[in-house]
Design an enzyme around this catalytic site. Structure first.
Site, PDB file in Angstrom:
ATOM      1  N   GLN A   1       0.847  -1.195   0.000  1.00  0.00           N
ATOM      2  CA  GLN A   1       0.000   0.000   0.000  1.00  0.00           C
ATOM      3  C   GLN A   1       0.882   1.245   0.000  1.00  0.00           C
ATOM      4  OE1 GLN A   1      -0.201  -2.538   2.105  1.00  0.00           O
ATOM      5  NE2 GLN A   1      -2.291  -3.211   2.368  1.00  0.00           N
ATOM      6  N   GLU A   2       0.362   2.306  -0.549  1.00  0.00           N
ATOM      7  CA  GLU A   2       1.149   3.532  -0.696  1.00  0.00           C
ATOM      8  C   GLU A   2       1.758   3.986   0.630  1.00  0.00           C
ATOM      9  OE1 GLU A   2       0.812   8.037  -2.582  1.00  0.00           O
ATOM     10  OE2 GLU A   2      -0.951   6.729  -2.575  1.00  0.00           O
TER      11      GLU A   2
END
Length: 179
Positions: free
Chosen positions: A70-71
């Site tokens: 995830q970012e």
């Protein structure tokens, strides 16, 4: 005598290699890790942090760290770089919109001092999905030909069926004898 000691070491001594498995969220990293381990599909949820498993191939023990993509988690990837010999970059071959983000993350990693000697295996996952990008297309969009200081290999695969995964592991194994 030296030959005998060498043969005994080959029999009893195994090599341990650190591998990090990275890629954007939903690329199939955890599915690939557990396909290596169990040869079957395991229901997974998004990885928060990391998973670590040991995969043994011949006499080589690969300590594989599957790191969340995830970012918000990508900025922590560098905490796993120390002593890493191999990077497995997993790409969702259907996710054309985020391939440039993947390229940015790849080149950021390769510029890190701790990964200067790392070899890179790129799994182009989800090759079973209609209209997915081919390995050639992914290779061009990632400008892999520009990578001159890291051995790399791109391998099409399907994490759900396991197709292509053993070929990628064999490439990793071949790199252990090349190093």
């Amino acid at each position: 005598m030296g030959l005998l000691v060498g043969k005994l070491m080959d029999i009893f001594w195994s090599q341990e290699r650190k591998v990090i498995i990275v890629g954007l969220d939903n690329a199939g990293k955890t599915t690939i890790l557990y396909q290596f381990l169990t040869n079957e599909v395991i229901h997974t949820c998004p990885t928060i942090g990391s998973n670590m498993e040991e995969i043994v191939l011949k006499k080589t023990h690969f300590l594989m760290w599957d790191i969340g993509g995830q970012e918000a988690l990508r900025s922590t990837w560098n905490t796993y770089y120390s002593d890493t010999e191999f990077i497995i970059l997993v790409i969702d071959s259907t996710d054309r919109d985020r391939l440039l983000t993947t390229r940015e993350e790849l080149y950021t990693m390769l510029a890190h001092e701790a990964l200067r000697d790392a070899s890179v295996l790129i799994f182009a996952n989800k090759q079973d999905v209609k209209n997915c990008m081919t390995t050639t297309e992914i290779s061009q969009l990632l400008t892999l030909s520009a990578i001159k200081d890291h051995p790399w290999h791109i391998q099409g695969c399907c994490a759900l069926t396991g197709e292509g995964l053993s070929a990628g592991l064999q490439w990793l194994q071949s790199r252990t004898t090349a190093n």
